[in-house]
Design an enzyme around this catalytic site. Structure first.
Site, PDB file in Angstrom:
ATOM      1  N   LEU A 114     -12.204  35.536  14.900  1.00  0.00           N
ATOM      2  CA  LEU A 114     -13.391  34.688  14.996  1.00  0.00           C
ATOM      3  C   LEU A 114     -13.317  33.660  13.884  1.00  0.00           C
ATOM      4  CD1 LEU A 114     -16.181  33.989  16.182  1.00  0.00           C
ATOM      5  CD2 LEU A 114     -17.164  35.670  14.602  1.00  0.00           C
ATOM      6  N   ILE A 145     -10.951  37.029  10.412  1.00  0.00           N
ATOM      7  CA  ILE A 145     -11.669  35.784  10.214  1.00  0.00           C
ATOM      8  C   ILE A 145     -10.648  34.652  10.182  1.00  0.00           C
ATOM      9  CG2 ILE A 145     -13.157  34.460   8.690  1.00  0.00           C
ATOM     10  CD1 ILE A 145     -14.571  36.815   9.949  1.00  0.00           C
ATOM     11  N   LYS A 146     -10.838  33.667  11.052  1.00  0.00           N
ATOM     12  CA  LYS A 146      -9.926  32.513  11.083  1.00  0.00           C
ATOM     13  C   LYS A 146     -10.397  31.457  10.090  1.00  0.00           C
ATOM     14  CE  LYS A 146      -7.902  31.164  14.925  1.00  0.00           C
ATOM     15  NZ  LYS A 146      -7.669  30.698  16.326  1.00  0.00           N
ATOM     16  N   ILE A 147      -9.469  31.003   9.272  1.00  0.00           N
ATOM     17  CA  ILE A 147      -9.748  29.984   8.263  1.00  0.00           C
ATOM     18  C   ILE A 147      -8.663  28.916   8.348  1.00  0.00           C
ATOM     19  CG2 ILE A 147      -9.952  29.517   5.787  1.00  0.00           C
ATOM     20  CD1 ILE A 147     -10.910  32.394   5.412  1.00  0.00           C
ATOM     21  N   ASN A 168      -6.906  35.339   9.669  1.00  0.00           N
ATOM     22  CA  ASN A 168      -5.974  34.601  10.505  1.00  0.00           C
ATOM     23  C   ASN A 168      -6.032  33.152  10.011  1.00  0.00           C
ATOM     24  OD1 ASN A 168      -4.748  33.035  12.479  1.00  0.00           O
ATOM     25  ND2 ASN A 168      -5.639  34.152  14.205  1.00  0.00           N
TER      26      ASN A 168
END
Length: 949
Positions: A114, A145-147, A168
């Site tokens: 996400l 957690i997508k960053i 991610n």
């Protein structure tokens, strides 16, 4: 691996050490078992999402509409909050499907990603905060957690990993970018070790985007080949190869790091390596093999994320081999050749990070816009609607301005109290109105306690003493809601005219009246002298301890607070020092009198909260009613010269116009700019209007406010609209116009929260009242012309134009100065009653119809705290006729040397002096003798002279 598995190319990838993740998520896909079937049949090991994916699912998925409606039936959420609620539910469900994979792989796989909001891609602090918040909200250990791999994102990644949150890292394109990401991961693990925390189970992937690199490079190759580049053959030989070569070299760096002593030390403590994830592997160039990037990037300890179509294609005809480690030397040669040919791989990959973040922002705009539209549809008649009927040219300009606000994130910056949205001055200190509704609900018990006490005591009247923002909002509430059955009547007094004060005094029973003294600063002249007068009257009527009949509304620490304490007021309600007067109606300055009058303040605020959500920071400009309305007003003025805003309202909500006049005029009228508002005007035919008008229809229900609006629209005049379904939505109208005014101020390039010229008028008034206190009279003034009961005053510059003839001559010369694009201000310092209001309306329409300009009809000193700011500080397009008169009776002010007549005269003269000092075309006419006779004569003369202009 079974024989069936061996036949499935997707499961063969797992045998090569590569995990397959799905680049897709949607509720029905999860709930109908489709996701679980992919896990079972294809060995799916993870799921990723991004704004583009979520926009296609939540933004376009009809199945979400029902849940949105159900949520809003129970609580008020903004579009951003709704999106998160929906997205988190989907991600949780997907995590639950993948949980067995997560367990079976010892937390190495089975993750669902996400993404943090793309809006915070360049803000490390906000990224960190959002990552922590989403991690906690989803509450699944197999969440990632997508960053994004921006500089700021990478800075946040180290801290997120140190927190033990799976990450991610997305939109990586270059080798250096990947190295920076891997360094952040390693440093984060090391930080965690130093904190004495376990690194076991902390997972991360680094998502290298592949096909977009080739799309950029190949486009440049095609351009140069088409232009006849001398290196065309060499360039063509590189098509479709650079991205794969770049990816292979990234993987080599991964292998090198995992062999290092630094990594071995972390691995010994249970750390997982940060696998490279191949993203953006769908082929964009249809001349390439459709699974090219999947087949050429297979290797141990890698992940590949596939959309459904590419997954289907690879399952059907994909071939597997350990390709990512093949011909690494050749990969280095391709990258070197690309550089030698000037293809600037480093520049391309750097620009792709920004372009991808921008693309995700646009997708997030579309997603949130769709959720906002679904929210509005679900709320239906619980929410007022904003409409804009404008010309095609104006609409195009509004859309362009909205696109700029989207690109620069101004809606979010406004909510973040970023002063650079305006002039980068003191604006951030005056944005407390954004949270006034929440603050009111947080303190609702205090307002309900006041309402209970008023009812218990049996008060028959509430008399509010205030000016400007302290009075205009409560006046709208009283005119709109009226008297609650069995409750007190709310009266709002905002004048120093002795006749008007006497009228209000006669309207109340002093023994059964609760007095509300409302003054933000506590130093405003009018509330203070009105308090002195009515305290004296209450003391005589009630005897001892009249303070129990008084309530103060003021900012903390003000002189009014001290006065209230010394006099034993029953209540002191504090305003928010970060809310200016004209923005204060939804704060204590509006809620206190509303509560005392018995209105349902809780329900009122809950209704307004729906509009606050509609204008939320995450609602894009195109569907944000406050932004859309503000852009329309600002662009119409700055780009089309339509800076006169005329309000036309349904009878039940007509009082809203006076409040809007103050809001617009005082907020925008400064530095020679501004929106000049007009309320209470009976509309004419299109021919009486110039091209400087915008009309705002304030409609209640399905009423036809004025049939002439249709003709005005057809004639090309912009008509904006607020359509309230119920009178209770008047609070929503307050907020949406507060927001719109702030937006319009940004377009105008001014600070919408100061009012410098109001202060100048106060200074001039204080000089005159001080002079009276010393000498017993106001400084003498000499008229330049006199004609019976009409005496004329002006400064030397205006006198030079007006001459010294009779009334017709002076007034004729004055109004001959009116030209296209100007407006007229009738500023009458007389009692504001029905007869005088009718007189002003008659005169204003005569002036409008003959001179074809907008005409304001104002009463002093009331307008000094309202439109007076724009008249003095706004564009020099006003032609003013101030009207004063001898008072038939006067009232003394206990504790002061001057009377109310003196104060009113000082205010009129101070007002006129400032108009003159600003170079305004201003004329004052003073009526002696019977007022009504003088007004009738003035009207006749005006009618005659304008017919001859």
């Amino acid at each position: 691996m079974t024989n069936e598995d061996a036949k499935n190319p997707l499961k063969q990838l797992a045998a090569q050490g590569e995990a397959v993740w799905l680049d897709f998520v949607r509720r029905d896909f999860i709930l109908d078992g489709s996701l679980a079937r992919l896990v079972e049949s294809d060995g799916l090991h993870g799921v990723t999402s991004n704004p583009l994916i979520l926009e296609k699912s939540i933004g376009r998925g009809a199945e979400y509409g029902v849940e949105i409606k159900n949520i809003l039936a129970k609580e008020s959420l903004s579009a951003g909050e709704l999106y998160e609620r929906l997205a988190i539910t989907d991600i949780q469900n997907a995590c639950d499907v993948l949980a067995p994979v997560h367990k079976a792989t010892s937390k190495r796989d089975g993750h669902v990603s996400l993404e943090v909001s793309p809006y915070v891609a360049y803000d490390s602090k906000a990224t960190l905060e959002e990552a922590r918040r989403l991690w906690k909200a989803v509450d699944r250990e197999n969440l990632m957690i997508k960053i994004p791999s921006t500089k700021e994102g990478i800075e946040a990644i180290r801290h997120v990993i140190a927190d033990g949150i799976n990450v991610n890292v997305t939109v990586i394109f270059s080798q250096q970018g990947y190295k920076d990401v891997l360094e952040a991961y390693l440093s984060g693990l090391e930080d965690r070790v130093k904190q004495g925390k376990s690194v076991e189970g902390v997972a991360s992937v680094a998502s290298l985007f592949v096909s977009r690199t080739d799309s950029k490079i190949d486009a440049e190759i095609d351009r140069r080949v088409a232009a006849g580049d001398a290196q065309s053959d060499k360039l063509k030989a590189l098509r479709g190869k650079v991205a794969i070569a770049n990816a292979k070299l990234v993987y080599q760096h991964y292998l090198d790091v995992t062999k290092s002593d630094r990594w071995k030390a972390l691995e010994a403590k249970g750390a997982q390596s940060q696998r490279v994830l191949w993203a953006s592997v769908s082929v964009k160039d249809k001349t390439f093999h459709d699974v090219l990037y999947v087949e050429e990037l297979i290797g141990k300890d890698t992940v590949i994320t596939l959309p459904l179509a590419t997954m289907d294609a690879f399952r059907d005809h994909g071939k597997t081999r350990p390709s990512v480690t093949e011909n690494v030397a050749g990969a280095r040669q391709i990258v070197s050749e690309a550089k030698a040919l000037g293809l600037d791989l480093d520049g391309v990959t750097a620009s792709l990070v920004d372009e991808s973040c921008a693309s995700f922002c646009r997708a997030f705009d579309a997603l949130l816009g769709s959720v906002a539209a679904q929210r509005d549809a679900a709320l239906g008649e619980r929410l007022l609607t904003v409409s804009t009927a404008v010309t095609e040219d104006l609409e195009s300009a509004i859309v362009a301005a909205g696109n700029d606000w989207s690109r620069t994130g101004k809606v979010r910056r406004l909510w973040q109290r970023d002063a650079s949205v305006w002039t980068n001055g003191s604006e951030s200190k005056w944005l407390g109105w954004l949270t006034a509704v929440k603050d009111g609900l947080d303190n609702i018990e205090a307002y309900e306690r006041l309402a209970h006490d008023v009812k218990t005591h049996g008060y028959k009247h509430i008399l509010l003493l205030g000016m400007g923002g302290s009075s205009l909002g409560p006046e709208v509430l009283e005119k709109t809601f009226g008297q609650v059955p069995g409750g007190p009547v709310l009266h709002v007094l905002d004048s120093t005219d002795p006749q008007q004060i006497a009228t209000f005094e006669k309207a109340v029973d002093l023994k059964n009246t609760l007095f509300i003294v409302s003054s933000k600063s506590g130093s405003t002249l009018e509330p203070n002298i009105l308090f002195a007068y009515f305290w004296d009257r209450a003391e005589k009527a009630l005897g001892a301890d009249p303070g129990k009949h008084f309530v103060a509304v003021t900012d903390p620490g003000s002189s009014m607070e001290k006065t209230a304490q010394e006099h034993g007021f029953s209540y002191i309600f504090h305003g928010n020092p970060e809310i200016g007067g004209r923005y204060s109606v939804l704060s204590a300055f509006g809620l206190t009198p509303a509560s005392a009058a018995g209105y349902n303040v809780r329900a009122f605020l809950e209704s307004v909260q729906l509009m606050v959500g509609a204008c939320d920071a995450l609602v894009p400009p195109a569907v944000n009613p406050g932004v859309r309305l503000g852009l329309a007003l600002g662009v119409a003025a700055t780009s089309f010269g339509r800076d006169k805003v005329t309000f036309v309202a349904s009878p039940k909500i007509v009082s809203l116009g006076a409040w809007l006049e103050q809001l617009l005029a005082e907020s925008t009228g400064k530095k020679g700019k501004g929106l000049i508002p007009f309320e209470g005007e009976t509309l004419g035919e299109p021919g009486v209007y110039g091209k400087d008008r915008v009309f705002v229809e304030l409609r209640l229900g399905n009423e036809v406010v004025d049939p002439r609006l249709k003709a005005l629209r057809e004639a090309g005049h912009p008509v904006l609209g607020l359509n309230l379904q119920t009178v209770e939505q008047i609070g929503q109208a307050f907020f949406v116009f507060e927001f719109a005014t702030a937006v319009a101020g940004s377009i105008l390039g001014i600070d919408p929260f100061d009012q410098p010229d109001v202060e100048f008028s106060k200074v001039e008034t204080r000089k005159l009242t001080a002079a009276y206190a010393e000498t017993g009279h106001l400084p003498k003034e000499v008229p330049f012309a006199s004609d019976g009961s009409l005496t004329f005053y002006a400064d030397d510059k205006n006198v030079a134009v007006l001459g010294k003839g009779d009334a017709a001559s002076v007034l004729g010369a004055h109004f001959k100065r009116v030209k296209a694009g100007d407006y007229i201000g009738l500023l009458a310092y007389i009692e504001r009653n029905a007869a005088h209001t009718a007189w002003e309306q008659k005169v204003r329409l005569a002036l409008r119809d003959h001179l074809h300009v907008a005409v304001a009809a104002q009463f002093g000193p009331r307008f000094l705290h309202s439109t007076g700011q724009a008249y003095k500080g706004g564009p020099n397009s006003g032609v003013f006729l101030q009207i004063t008169a001898e008072d038939a009776a006067d009232l003394s002010i206990p504790g002061h040397a001057y009377t109310f007549s003196v104060v009113k005269a000082a205010q009129a003269r101070g007002d006129f002096d400032v108009l003159s000092s600003r170079g305004r075309r201003a004329l004052r006419v003073h009526i002696t003798g019977p007022l009504n006779e003088g007004l009738d004569r003035l009207a006749r003369v005006l009618s005659d002279v304008v017919k001859g202009t």
